[in-house]
Design an enzyme around this catalytic site. Structure first.
Site, PDB file in Angstrom:
ATOM      1  N   GLY A 169       0.970  -1.307  -0.380  1.00  0.00           N
ATOM      2  CA  GLY A 169       0.177  -0.346   0.073  1.00  0.00           C
ATOM      3  C   GLY A 169       0.809   0.893  -0.327  1.00  0.00           C
ATOM      4  O   GLY A 169       1.832   1.445  -0.316  1.00  0.00           O
ATOM      5  N   GLY A 170       0.335   2.852   0.706  1.00  0.00           N
ATOM      6  CA  GLY A 170       0.834   3.592   0.525  1.00  0.00           C
ATOM      7  C   GLY A 170       2.782   3.386   1.440  1.00  0.00           C
ATOM      8  O   GLY A 170       3.291   4.576   0.980  1.00  0.00           O
ATOM      9  N   GLY A 405      23.315  12.967 -29.714  1.00  0.00           N
ATOM     10  CA  GLY A 405      22.551  13.683 -28.707  1.00  0.00           C
ATOM     11  C   GLY A 405      22.664  12.820 -27.521  1.00  0.00           C
ATOM     12  O   GLY A 405      23.063  12.688 -26.365  1.00  0.00           O
ATOM     13  N   ALA A 406      23.297  11.109 -28.288  1.00  0.00           N
ATOM     14  CA  ALA A 406      23.492  10.196 -26.918  1.00  0.00           C
ATOM     15  C   ALA A 406      24.749  10.910 -26.326  1.00  0.00           C
ATOM     16  O   ALA A 406      24.906   9.643 -24.938  1.00  0.00           O
ATOM     17  CB  ALA A 406      23.325   8.685 -27.267  1.00  0.00           C
TER      18      ALA A 406
HETATM   19  C1  HXC Z   1      -3.148  -4.173  12.100  1.00  0.00           C
HETATM   20  C2  HXC Z   1      -2.177  -5.709  11.754  1.00  0.00           C
HETATM   21  C3  HXC Z   1      -1.658  -5.356  10.145  1.00  0.00           C
HETATM   22  C4  HXC Z   1      -2.701  -3.738  10.226  1.00  0.00           C
HETATM   23  C5  HXC Z   1      -0.984  -7.316  10.995  1.00  0.00           C
HETATM   24  N1  HXC Z   1      -1.742  -6.795  10.974  1.00  0.00           N
HETATM   25  N2  HXC Z   1      -1.325  -5.845   9.954  1.00  0.00           N
HETATM   26  N3  HXC Z   1      -2.868  -4.856  12.478  1.00  0.00           N
HETATM   27  N4  HXC Z   1      -3.156  -3.184  10.773  1.00  0.00           N
HETATM   28  N5  HXC Z   1      -2.224  -3.330   9.040  1.00  0.00           N
HETATM   29  C6  HXC Z   1      -1.555  -8.077  12.569  1.00  0.00           C
HETATM   30  C7  HXC Z   1      -2.145  -8.969  12.660  1.00  0.00           C
HETATM   31  O1  HXC Z   1      -3.173  -8.368  12.896  1.00  0.00           O
HETATM   32  C8  HXC Z   1      -1.221 -10.271  13.290  1.00  0.00           C
HETATM   33  O2  HXC Z   1      -2.204  -9.617  14.685  1.00  0.00           O
HETATM   34  C9  HXC Z   1       0.084  -9.825  13.209  1.00  0.00           C
HETATM   35  O3  HXC Z   1      -0.783  -7.854  12.665  1.00  0.00           O
HETATM   36  C10 HXC Z   1       0.131 -10.987  12.367  1.00  0.00           C
HETATM   37  O4  HXC Z   1      -0.651 -11.047  10.873  1.00  0.00           O
HETATM   38  P1  HXC Z   1      -1.133 -12.150  10.440  1.00  0.00           P
HETATM   39  O5  HXC Z   1      -1.565 -12.128   9.735  1.00  0.00           O
HETATM   40  O6  HXC Z   1      -1.032 -13.221  11.375  1.00  0.00           O
HETATM   41  O7  HXC Z   1       0.767 -12.403   9.559  1.00  0.00           O
HETATM   42  P2  HXC Z   1       1.165 -12.610   8.479  1.00  0.00           P
HETATM   43  O8  HXC Z   1       0.017 -14.318   7.995  1.00  0.00           O
HETATM   44  O9  HXC Z   1       2.251 -13.307   7.936  1.00  0.00           O
HETATM   45  O10 HXC Z   1      -0.057 -11.762   7.249  1.00  0.00           O
HETATM   46  C11 HXC Z   1       0.669 -10.673   6.936  1.00  0.00           C
HETATM   47  C12 HXC Z   1       0.218  -9.468   6.356  1.00  0.00           C
HETATM   48  C13 HXC Z   1      -1.312  -9.824   6.608  1.00  0.00           C
HETATM   49  C14 HXC Z   1      -0.155 -10.391   4.548  1.00  0.00           C
HETATM   50  C15 HXC Z   1       0.740  -8.219   6.307  1.00  0.00           C
HETATM   51  O11 HXC Z   1      -1.132  -9.582   8.293  1.00  0.00           O
HETATM   52  C16 HXC Z   1      -1.656  -8.510   5.735  1.00  0.00           C
HETATM   53  O12 HXC Z   1      -2.510  -8.920   4.778  1.00  0.00           O
HETATM   54  N6  HXC Z   1      -1.923  -7.253   6.683  1.00  0.00           N
HETATM   55  C17 HXC Z   1      -2.939  -6.010   5.715  1.00  0.00           C
HETATM   56  C18 HXC Z   1      -1.877  -5.954   5.107  1.00  0.00           C
HETATM   57  C19 HXC Z   1      -2.838  -4.357   4.300  1.00  0.00           C
HETATM   58  O13 HXC Z   1      -4.039  -4.605   3.468  1.00  0.00           O
HETATM   59  N7  HXC Z   1      -2.245  -3.005   4.923  1.00  0.00           N
HETATM   60  C20 HXC Z   1      -3.144  -1.927   4.732  1.00  0.00           C
HETATM   61  C21 HXC Z   1      -3.937  -1.756   5.316  1.00  0.00           C
HETATM   62  S1  HXC Z   1      -3.804   0.219   4.861  1.00  0.00           S
HETATM   63  P3  HXC Z   1      -2.105 -11.092  16.100  1.00  0.00           P
HETATM   64  O14 HXC Z   1      -2.337 -10.342  16.917  1.00  0.00           O
HETATM   65  O15 HXC Z   1      -3.230 -12.246  15.358  1.00  0.00           O
HETATM   66  O16 HXC Z   1      -0.482 -11.079  15.964  1.00  0.00           O
HETATM   67  C22 HXC Z   1      -2.739   0.961   4.436  1.00  0.00           C
HETATM   68  C23 HXC Z   1      -2.651   2.144   3.795  1.00  0.00           C
HETATM   69  C24 HXC Z   1      -1.126   3.166   4.138  1.00  0.00           C
HETATM   70  O17 HXC Z   1      -0.817   0.562   4.744  1.00  0.00           O
HETATM   71  C25 HXC Z   1      -1.038   4.327   3.369  1.00  0.00           C
HETATM   72  C26 HXC Z   1      -0.181   5.366   3.801  1.00  0.00           C
HETATM   73  C27 HXC Z   1       0.383   6.274   3.031  1.00  0.00           C
END
Ligand code: HXC
Length: 515
Positions: A169-170, A405-406
């Site tokens: 993402g971002g 030019g290159a």
């Molecule tokens: C809060 C999160 C989190 C998040 C992971 N966790 N991502 N908590 N916010 N964004 C937490 C999970 O709930 C879990 O908590 C622990 O981290 C480990 O994650 P798992 O899913 O168990 O690990 P894994 O299977 O290895 O998967 C990793 C992952 C997946 C691929 C990163 O967690 C995932 O898809 N997360 C969301 C990613 C996402 O969509 N992010 C975008 C957010 S919006 P516990 O307590 O169970 O250990 C964004 C916008 C930013 O980022 C913009 C900036 C400009």
């Protein structure tokens, strides 16, 4: 009323609790997936006993003791890397997936600002699920601050990103704003929208690795500069990279005493590098490793736009940035991606006081509809801009072809090169002999009984009369025609002489590089 001893014990207990981070089970899971924790990565990066952590007890407002989010999921601080001050922020995936909340972001921003104030490099180690969803807009706001401060550091201190896990993402934009991105194979993923969103929006099915794995970022998109085999390798690459760089834009790169003392003997190998057939390829890396001290060349973006080679080496112990056409890929022609790759590298070197050594063997810009429609004019202009704007010492060696030019885009004399040396094999002209003869003698060739013989004769004549390095030398566009074997010595002398170079430019807020 607690005694002093009670208070000291409490500190010890709190510290031990926080240092467990996500707890043994999550740490074990991290290790099983082949990854290290943030503090383990930091221990590898810094010289033993030199790292001082800041904000150990930082936590989100709704978890003041850091029970759920010890250190708020990110370890920051500073210490010595190969004896030189360096700042770091390392996300810890074992704490809430390394996700970024307001305090997490604030810790990163604080340490970046310290790097800026102290004039020292900043390294971020990314391993995060992105914005901490529970913190909503505050997490987003935190990212905004990180991006802004990345921009403030740009061109002032070196910024390196290690992607050691998810960076989606971002979130991917912070590394993209830094100078170098190192991706760990298999573990690292970078994309703006993941496979699920891609499928929903476009119907295309793709795995996370295929969408934004290390191979994609280093070979296809150019988002990353280095691929590492694992965490240890990523740390090793970042240390090696730092060894070529100054602490900041107000310092010179470190001078290596070890290589400064090396002998400068003529290298007869270089006399044999250029094939007799001007169309035959050769590998310019064979030349580069002969020019740099001890053959130690750190190629940057080695797997992307391979028709140009960029990277760091040392000559007489001084760091240089090398930009070289690669005749073994697309005949070394400049295209959109190679122009972008080289321009960014030149900008970085110029910002960091690293002299530029340019090796030219370029037949021209790559012709084609795709290139024209893709904006080769705009992209190629970046190279002219980057070289024209650069005020560091600029040394150009013409190995073979230097056309049109290159050639100017490869830092010809008119682009402000401080030294232009040509090998006797150089062909410097407004265009290649083949094309020039076709245009100049079209009528004669159409009417000739033996067109091939006439073409060969006219080509040779063109090479002698127009493309010879002695013509360009006679016109003051080449400072010396040199024996290839002496190139290293010429560069050493030039670097010594140009060390104190200062070039002033008219005052302006900034230029408007064609992007
Ligand atoms: C809060 C999160 C989190 C998040 C992971 N966790 N991502 N908590 N916010 N964004 C937490 C999970 O709930 C879990 O908590 C622990 O981290 C480990 O994650 P798992 O899913 O168990 O690990 P894994 O299977 O290895 O998967 C990793 C992952 C997946 C691929 C990163 O967690 C995932 O898809 N997360 C969301 C990613 C996402 O969509 N992010 C975008 C957010 S919006 P516990 O307590 O169970 O250990 C964004 C916008 C930013 O980022 C913009 C900036 C400009």
């Amino acid at each position: 009323m607690p005694t002093t001893r009670d208070l000291l014990n409490e500190l010890e207990a709190r510290r031990n609790r926080v240092l467990e981070m996500g707890g043994p089970a999550r740490v074990e899971k991290q290790h099983q997936s082949g990854k290290l924790t943030a503090r383990e990565r930091i221990a590898l990066l810094f010289d033993p006993g030199t790292f001082q952590e800041l904000g150990l007890f930082a936590a989100p407002p709704d978890d003041p003791d850091g029970t759920k989010f010890p250190s708020d999921g990110v370890v920051v601080g500073c210490g010595a890397v190969n004896g030189r001050l360096t700042f770091v922020a390392a996300q810890d995936f074992t704490v809430g997936g390394g996700a970024v909340g307001a305090m997490h972001a604030q810790k990163i921003c604080d340490v970046m600002e310290q790097a800026l104030r102290c004039g020292a490099p900043f390294i971020q180690i990314n391993d995060s699920g992105g914005a901490r969803i529970q913190e909503g807009v505050d997490a987003l706001h935190g990212y905004g601050h990180i991006f802004r401060i990345n921009t403030l550091l740009s061109g002032v201190v070196p910024q390196i990103s290690i992607i050691a896990g998810p960076c989606a993402g971002g979130a991917a934009y912070s590394p993209a704003l830094t100078d170098f991105v190192i991706m760990v194979a298999k573990e690292a993923k970078m994309f703006i929208t993941g496979p699920e969103v891609v499928k929903a929006a476009t119907g295309q099915e793709i795995t996370a690795e295929e969408l934004g794995g290390a191979t994609v970022a280093t070979d296809f998109s150019g988002v990353a500069h280095f691929m590492a085999q694992n965490d240890e390798d990523a740390i090793r690459i970042s240390k090696r990279l730092l060894s070529f760089l100054p602490q900041s834009n107000s310092a010179d790169p470190p001078r290596s005493a070890e290589t400064e003392a090396l002998e400068f003997a003529p290298d007869p190998f270089l006399d044999e590098v250029i094939p007799d057939n001007p169309r035959a390829p050769y590998n310019v890396l064979d030349v580069i490793v002969r020019l740099v001290d001890g053959g130690d060349f750190l190629e940057v973006q080695a797997r992307y736009a391979r028709n140009i080679v960029v990277g760091f080496g040392r000559i007489g112990g001084r760091s240089v940035g090398i930009i070289a056409n690669q005749p073994s890929v697309l005949a070394g022609a400049l295209d959109i991606n190679s122009s972008d790759k080289a321009s960014r590298f030149i900008l970085f070197c110029d910002a960091m006081n690293i002299p530029l050594v340019t090796l030219v063997d370029v037949p021209g810009f790559l012709p084609g509809i795709e290139q024209e429609h893709g904006g080769i004019i705009r992209h190629g202009a970046k190279m002219l801009y980057a070289y024209g704007a650069a005020t560091v010492p600029k040394m150009t060696i013409i190995l073979r072809k230097a056309y049109g030019g290159a050639f100017l885009a490869m830092c010809g004399k008119a682009m402000g090169a401080d030294r232009v040396f040509a090998w006797p094999t150089a062909e410097i002209a407004v265009m290649g002999a083949e094309g020039a003869v076709r245009i100049l003698y079209k009528k004669e060739l159409d009417e000739a009984a033996d067109a091939d013989a006439l073409r060969t004769e006219k080509r040779e004549e063109y090479r002698r009369q127009h493309a010879s390095p002695y013509v360009a030398a006679g016109h003051g566009q080449v400072d010396a025609v040199i024996m290839p074997r002496d190139t290293r010595e010429y560069l050493l002398f030039a670097l010594e002489a140009l060390h104190t170079k200062r070039e002033l430019r008219p005052a302006r807020k900034h230029g408007t590089m064609p992007l």
